[in-house]
Design an enzyme around this catalytic site. Structure first.
Site, mmCIF file in Angstrom:
data_model
loop_
_atom_site.group_PDB
_atom_site.id
_atom_site.type_symbol
_atom_site.label_atom_id
_atom_site.label_comp_id
_atom_site.label_asym_id
_atom_site.label_seq_id
_atom_site.Cartn_x
_atom_site.Cartn_y
_atom_site.Cartn_z
ATOM 1 N N VAL A 29 0.847 -1.193 0.000
ATOM 2 C CA VAL A 29 0.000 0.000 0.000
ATOM 3 C C VAL A 29 0.881 1.242 0.000
ATOM 4 O O VAL A 29 1.933 1.281 0.640
ATOM 5 C CB VAL A 29 -0.935 -0.014 1.222
ATOM 6 C CG1 VAL A 29 -1.783 1.248 1.282
ATOM 7 C CG2 VAL A 29 -1.842 -1.249 1.180
ATOM 8 N N HIS A 68 11.233 -13.331 16.618
ATOM 9 C CA HIS A 68 11.693 -12.019 16.182
ATOM 10 C C HIS A 68 13.215 -11.952 16.255
ATOM 11 O O HIS A 68 13.820 -12.245 17.293
ATOM 12 C CB HIS A 68 11.074 -10.949 17.077
ATOM 13 C CG HIS A 68 11.074 -9.585 16.479
ATOM 14 N ND1 HIS A 68 12.245 -8.894 16.197
ATOM 15 C CD2 HIS A 68 10.061 -8.762 16.101
ATOM 16 C CE1 HIS A 68 11.949 -7.711 15.689
ATOM 17 N NE2 HIS A 68 10.632 -7.604 15.613
ATOM 18 N N GLU A 94 1.118 -6.588 15.819
ATOM 19 C CA GLU A 94 2.116 -7.500 16.375
ATOM 20 C C GLU A 94 1.870 -7.750 17.857
ATOM 21 O O GLU A 94 2.071 -8.875 18.345
ATOM 22 C CB GLU A 94 3.520 -6.943 16.154
ATOM 23 C CG GLU A 94 4.629 -7.888 16.550
ATOM 24 C CD GLU A 94 5.981 -7.418 16.057
ATOM 25 O OE1 GLU A 94 6.350 -7.778 14.920
ATOM 26 O OE2 GLU A 94 6.660 -6.670 16.787
#
Length: 340
Positions: free
Chosen positions: A110, A221, A291
């Site tokens: 986007v 992560h 998240e």
């Protein structure tokens, strides 16, 4: 009197030591990048030997978790953590072919993210993502005509879905859970059996195959996989539906990569979209947006498989001995350029 004085001295030293530890932790996490190399000395824990010999995978059979003794290869609830060398990629490839699978890969492109990142993401996916399998790419964008069209391999298709342009980049991030939930209930859910949801500002650099498939898949992560639970950046505002208490949480998972079966992802996206709506109604927003809600979900509903940081690595961290073959790399984060 001497005892009281000694106790006061001990308390004073303890407070100073505590502040020093907190300060150094803050520097490591958010301050001086060079100090982050010290985190390799924070132990990750080890998998119990009995579990190493028993854990199996639907796609690779018996996992070779003992092949990576320097890293944590299983979770406390019995899910494998997949590292290079712990699985047989050829067996995973053959099993996926025998199951006649179609695998979906969704990405949101986007605003300026489309021009900056999408072409490289798709080009490298063709080189490395589920090679030899049937794949359907789903690109969500407000400008379908601007999506690059390039030849795809046999059995691979590109779908482009129009989405509304949100006012803030944070809303783009958070709205994707609602959009994904709808897509999984529509054509995407009918076309694919397993789906991965990824951020567009990254690119593939190594084989990303069926060894990553499972009913639900979470990604460690890269910036937080060594850190103890109390230092992980969970949402701590108790008013938020994403909040975790200081004694809650297992690992810190990255929202740039998650996946699973269509049914499991429908449940995950419904939970996160509903929780974000609850926060909006309360006039609050989780610290790390979707998240934060993803991490809350995986605390409540443990993932069936966890991918090591090799599957989504940040080159900014530098080389690590345990990161043998990165599969997906973060692209440079040019937020000033791509975020309005």
């Amino acid at each position: 009197m001497a005892l009281k004085e000694g106790l006061r001295t001990w308390k004073r030293h303890f407070r100073l030591l505590f502040l020093l530890i907190v300060g150094l932790s803050g520097l490591l996490l958010y301050g001086i990048p060079g100090l982050r190399h010290l985190e390799i000395f924070i132990p990750m824990g080890t998998c119990p030997p009995a579990r190493m010999l028993l854990l199996r995978d639907n796609f690779t059979g018996l996992l070779r978790l003992w092949a990576r003794p320097e890293v944590l290869t299983c979770t406390s609830w019995g899910a494998p953590i997949i590292w290079d060398g712990t699985f047989d990629p050829d067996m995973a490839q053959q099993e996926a072919i025998q199951q006649n699978l179609t695998i979906g890969l969704t990405v949101f492109a986007v605003g300026r993210y489309l021009e900056k990142y999408l072409a490289r993401f798709l080009e490298t996916a063709e080189q490395h993502f589920m090679v030899g399998q049937r794949v359907v790419y789903y690109v969500f964008t407000e400008r379908p005509a601007a999506v690059p069209r390039r030849p795809l391999g046999p059995g691979r298709q590109l779908r482009v879905e129009r989405v509304l342009r949100e006012r803030r980049w944070q809303d783009v991030s958070m709205e994707r859970m609602r959009t994904l939930h709808a897509a999984l209930g529509g054509r995407l859910g009918r076309e694919a059996q397993f789906v991965f949801c990824m951020d567009v500002d990254q690119y593939f650099s190594g084989a990303f195959g069926p060894e990553a498939l499972a009913e639900s898949v979470a990604q460690l992560h890269a910036w937080h996989y060594h850190w103890p639970r109390r230092l992980l950046p969970y949402e701590r505002d108790a008013r938020s539906a994403a909040a975790l208490a200081v004694d809650e949480g297992d690992f810190y998972y990255h929202a740039a990569l998650f996946g699973g079966s269509v049914a499991a992802l429908r449940q995950l996206t419904a939970h996160c979209a509903r929780a974000q709506q609850q926060d909006r109604a309360r006039g609050i927003e989780a610290r790390w947006h979707d998240e934060s809600h993803l991490n809350k979900y995986f605390w409540l509903h443990k993932p069936a498989k966890v991918l090591s940081p090799e599957f989504c690595w940040s080159p900014e961290i530098g080389q690590r001995a345990e990161i043998r073959h990165p599969r997906l790399l973060w692209a440079p984060k040019e937020y000033a350029l791509v975020r309005d």
